[in-house]
Design a protein around this motif. Structure first.
Motif, short mmCIF file in Angstrom:
data_model
loop_
_atom_site.label_atom_id
_atom_site.label_comp_id
_atom_site.label_asym_id
_atom_site.label_seq_id
_atom_site.Cartn_x
_atom_site.Cartn_y
_atom_site.Cartn_z
N ILE A 309 0.85 -1.19 0.00
CA ILE A 309 0.00 0.00 0.00
C ILE A 309 0.89 1.24 0.00
O ILE A 309 1.88 1.31 0.72
CB ILE A 309 -0.91 0.04 1.25
N MET A 310 0.51 2.25 -0.80
CA MET A 310 1.26 3.50 -0.82
C MET A 310 0.30 4.67 -0.95
O MET A 310 -0.37 4.81 -1.97
CB MET A 310 2.27 3.52 -1.97
N PHE A 342 5.19 5.75 -8.54
CA PHE A 342 6.64 5.73 -8.42
C PHE A 342 7.14 4.49 -7.67
O PHE A 342 8.30 4.44 -7.26
CB PHE A 342 7.13 6.98 -7.69
N ALA A 343 6.30 3.49 -7.48
CA ALA A 343 6.71 2.28 -6.77
C ALA A 343 7.92 1.65 -7.45
O ALA A 343 7.94 1.52 -8.68
CB ALA A 343 5.55 1.28 -6.72
N PRO A 344 8.95 1.27 -6.68
CA PRO A 344 10.20 0.76 -7.27
C PRO A 344 10.06 -0.68 -7.77
O PRO A 344 10.61 -1.62 -7.19
CB PRO A 344 11.19 0.87 -6.11
N MET A 345 9.33 -0.87 -8.86
CA MET A 345 9.11 -2.20 -9.43
C MET A 345 9.91 -2.34 -10.72
O MET A 345 9.90 -1.44 -11.56
CB MET A 345 7.62 -2.43 -9.69
N SER A 346 10.56 -3.46 -10.88
CA SER A 346 11.43 -3.67 -12.04
C SER A 346 10.81 -4.58 -13.09
O SER A 346 11.36 -4.72 -14.18
CB SER A 346 12.77 -4.27 -11.57
N ARG A 347 9.66 -5.23 -12.78
CA ARG A 347 9.04 -6.18 -13.72
C ARG A 347 7.59 -5.76 -14.01
O ARG A 347 6.69 -6.60 -14.02
CB ARG A 347 9.08 -7.59 -13.14
#
Length: 825
Positions: A309-310, A342-347
């Motif tokens: 959650i953000m 801006f969630a730090p997700m790479s996939r």
């Protein structure tokens, strides 16, 4: 030959340039783009972020030595984190936001990193040059199976009778996959420590302490047992096309246009499931925290701890822990408000932007980004799909779908047997005539609305009352001389709040006790004018004495978890009537609500903003969609003084397409979005004359750099009065009827300039006084640019900002840049 590395560092100060620092030998192999660094700046130390790293060789004539004076360049002092806090994709996104929204890169980057990650003080960095976030590290006790499962199974069988508690613990542990925390095994907190000690001693299990992430939603348990839903043909068709894009891969933009209650959330859920099956990740955006409550509840039922959650209502510690969970790959689905983009997700596989039309996606402070548009750009940069969903799409979004820039998917029917509820427009002019009302407070509830509410409550149904004004009374008035108490810092009246008996400013939070009498007419008491949500709540409690009434606005939801508590009481039938502002209009599934009442719809229509008619249509359509979502049919009653206005008429018919076709014609004729791109400059300062001169300087500079051309035919005025509303050819929509009947109310006496060329056409309006001339003690002037090509207007504004920054006479004056503004007040 001397070799050095130079880092370009962004620092959170109002400057557009980057700062160059040399990387000391001890850090040469460590510093990369995306790293936080501690650097010297003037006479103090600052925290910045490395945007780029370059090498400089002293034997090269065009090396960095010649460009930035390498011999005198300062060194990076420390590296607070061993790993970068932003990856390449998010850095590229930050550069785009900085460039498009004309915001310094250092200010932009701060918006991408949650509080708690960046040290507030250099003293927070330890002797080793590392930063440890504030707050005690939370540890929890984990239990792991220490033997093969076959051995554990044999032990359970042999000890079932003599050690049932040991066998029970091991069974739970196997069900959890062989590893679980004490709290997971024993949610009631009654862990049998003696049993754990005995099994540890036998070598069957082993215990260890690990960092525990704060759970921001421990209080939220899934309240519903969701049954498997069979998709309608429309839902299945939409899902098939979305799934095909997921399988195909690459960047795609879809608009899922579905009426309220058509099952968009179920399509989102299935789409996310298919994305996870592909090993990819998902971000789900919602405009209001109140909406995330039900989204979280639904997704947690199926995905449990794979969700993070953000949003802004989390504490700094909770936000930090959620960010770390996402970054470490412990969460594959992120649900939140605009900052969740801006969630730090790479996939990343899909981004879903629910209620894409909502103005809450727009950030009001620098960088003034629109979360929906940033989400589209992030999807493009990540090479993934984005799905925009709404029952009332913004005109810009639907226009893009109509020209096939976006792919359009439609859900034209509700998933429940009941059709969209009938909407009745109540003419309040007739109500006043019938009642002979002469009280300054006016009529709040029409007879038809009260009768409908009584009927609903008698059948054990629930009622939703929508009023988009919080507080008790919008202003106080002297009936003799017309005096109205105003904010000393802002050009607005003070709103009376009955909860603490204070007059408050909704812009700067100034407050004072209410006046007993008029300062100019000492014997005349002031009257409370108009009605906000507090007054509606009080009136309803007096009318419906046996009903349970709750209120949902900014005043009642400021505390953590308040949204959840209010909606939970409503869902469980503990609340009979809910009074709320715009936060109750969006995306909520409340099946027990059968009657919806709209108070004061005309307030939205009369705002001096070209989008006011669109927003009125959206709000009424959205709040109407809360009724009749269960087994019982619903009904909606809208109180208005403009029952014949086309936005209300189309909203009553649930006819978005007809409204769009009507409104898009006005937009095209008047060169408003989607046919132009807007850029608003707000020049503000505490010195009124200085702010006015600075605005005049900016306006003259911008206009002097345009090639004046003739006024386009679609903006032709009559010779009699170029600025009057009557001067426009054709029909003028309600949203252009500005104060004093002036189309250019926002830009009065401003003059107009045009640039006509192969790639751009720019119209400049202003400078003029902003509609709300003073906020927080700052006088405000507006300059508005309309352009077909935003690059041309951006380049022009950049040069103008550089020019005004060099004028020392304007010291203390600030210029805010708002690209694609959604609020022109």
């Amino acid at each position: 030959m001397i070799s050095k590395h130079i880092a370009s560092v962004a620092i959170n100060i109002p400057k557009t340039n980057l700062f160059s620092y040399s990387i000391p030998p001890r850090l040469e192999d460590s510093v990369r783009p995306g790293h936080l660094v501690c650097v010297p700046l003037r006479n103090k130390e600052e925290i910045g972020l490395v945007v780029d790293v370059k090498s400089s060789r002293a034997d090269e004539p065009d090396g960095l030595d010649d460009l930035c004076g390498l011999k005198d360049i300062k060194e990076i002092l420390a590296l607070p984190y061993p790993d970068p806090v932003l990856d390449r994709d998010l850095l590229d996104l930050a550069r785009w936001i900085s460039d498009y929204y004309l915001c310094p890169i250092g200010v932009t980057i701060r918006a991408l990193i949650p509080a708690g990650v960046i040290p507030e003080r250099i003293s927070d960095i330890d002797g080793a040059g590392l930063f440890r976030p504030k707050g005690k590290e939370r540890l929890t006790r984990y239990i792991d199976i220490a033997r093969p499962v076959e051995v554990i199974s044999e032990f359970i069988s042999s000890s079932m009778r003599r050690s049932p508690k040991q066998s029970g613990l091991l069974k739970r542990l196997i069900e959890k996959g062989g590893r679980a925390s004490i709290s997971e095994l024993y949610p009631d907190g009654r862990a049998p420590h003696s049993i754990i000690k005995a099994l540890t001693g036998k070598g069957i299990i082993k215990c260890r302490m690990e960092k525990a992430f704060r759970n921001p939603y421990t209080a939220i348990q899934t309240q519903k047992d969701y049954q498997e839903i069979i998709l309608t043909d429309d839902q299945q068709n939409a899902l098939n096309q979305l799934s095909s894009a997921i399988n195909q891969g690459g960047f795609h933009v879809f608009l899922l246009y579905g009426i309220t209650g058509s099952g968009k959330t179920e399509v989102y859920l299935r789409l996310v499931m298919k994305t996870l099956e592909k090993g990819r990740q998902a971000i789900i955006l919602a405009p209001e925290i109140s909406i995330t409550h039900q989204l979280i509840d639904r997704f947690k039922y199926y995905l449990s701890d794979r969700i993070a959650i953000m949003h802004s209502h989390l504490s700094d510690g909770e936000r930090l822990d959620e960010w770390l969970r996402i970054r470490q790959g412990l969460a594959d689905v992120v649900i939140g408000a605009r900052s969740a983009v801006f969630a730090p997700m790479s996939r990343l596989g899909v981004i879903i932007c629910d209620e894409e039309h909502d103005p809450s996606y727009k950030q009001n402070a620098p960088p003034r980004y629109n979360g929906r548009d940033v989400a589209i750009m992030r999807a493009k940069m990540s090479g993934c799909m984005i799905c925009l969903g709404s029952a009332t799409p913004s005109l810009e979004t639907y226009y893009n779908a109509s020209i096939r820039k976006y792919r359009l998917l439609c859900l034209p029917k509700r998933v429940t047997p009941n059709p969209p509820p009938p909407v009745k427009l109540i003419d309040m002019r007739e109500e006043f005539v019938k009642k002979g009302e002469d009280d300054s407070g006016g009529i709040i509830f029409s007879k038809g609305l009260l009768d409908s509410m009584r009927e609903t409550l008698d059948k054990a149904g629930q009622v939703l009352i929508f009023q988009n004004r919080r507080g008790y009374s919008p202003f106080m008035l002297c009936p003799r001389c017309g005096f109205v108490p105003k904010c000393p810092n802002c050009s607005v009246s003070l709103t009376y709040h009955s909860s603490d008996e204070q007059l408050r400013c909704h812009y700067c939070d100034f407050q004072r006790p209410p006046l007993d009498s008029c300062p100019h007419c000492p014997e005349t008491p002031l009257k409370y004018m108009g009605h906000g949500t507090q007054k509606l709540e009080r009136e309803l409690k007096e009318i419906f004495t046996d009903a349970s009434i709750a209120r949902m606005d900014r005043d009642t939801t400021s505390r953590k978890g308040a949204h959840h508590r209010i909606l939970s009481c409503l869902e469980q039938g503990e609340t009979d009537i809910l009074v709320g502002t715009q936060m109750v209009t969006k995306g909520l599934d409340l099946p027990k609500i059968t009657t919806v009442g709209v108070i004061g719809a005309d307030y939205i229509l009369n705002l001096p903003d070209f989008r006011s008619t669109e927003r009125a249509f959206q709000m009424i359509t959205q709040v109407a969609g809360r009724a009749g979502r269960g087994d019982e049919p619903g009904k909606v009653l809208v109180q208005t003084f403009y029952p014949n206005h086309y936005s209300l008429s189309f909203a009553a018919m649930h006819d978005y397409i007809s409204f769009y076709n009507r409104e898009i014609g006005f937009r095209k004729r008047l060169f408003y979005p989607p046919f132009s791109r807007l850029l608003c400059l707000i020049v503000k300062g505490k010195d009124k004359k200085k702010a006015q001169k600075a605005a005049s300087f900016l306006g003259k500079y911008i206009k002097s750099n345009l090639n004046p051309g003739e006024t386009p035919m679609n903006l032709r005025f009559t010779k009699k009065n170029e600025n009057s509303q009557k001067g426009f050819s054709g029909e003028t929509p309600m949203n252009l009827r500005f104060t004093n009947g002036d189309e250019n109310h926002l830009f009065r006496n401003s003059g107009e300039s045009w640039n006509t060329g192969f790639s751009s056409q720019i119209r400049v309006l202003g400078p003029s006084m902003a509609p709300i001339f003073r906020i927080r003690g700052m006088y405000r002037y507006q300059i508005m640019l309309k352009a077909k090509n935003y690059k041309a207007s951006h380049a022009l504004v950049r040069r103008a900002l550089e020019q005004i920054s060099m004028q020392k006479e304007f010291g203390g004056v600030k210029v805010d840049v708002d690209v694609d503004p959604v609020n022109l007040l």
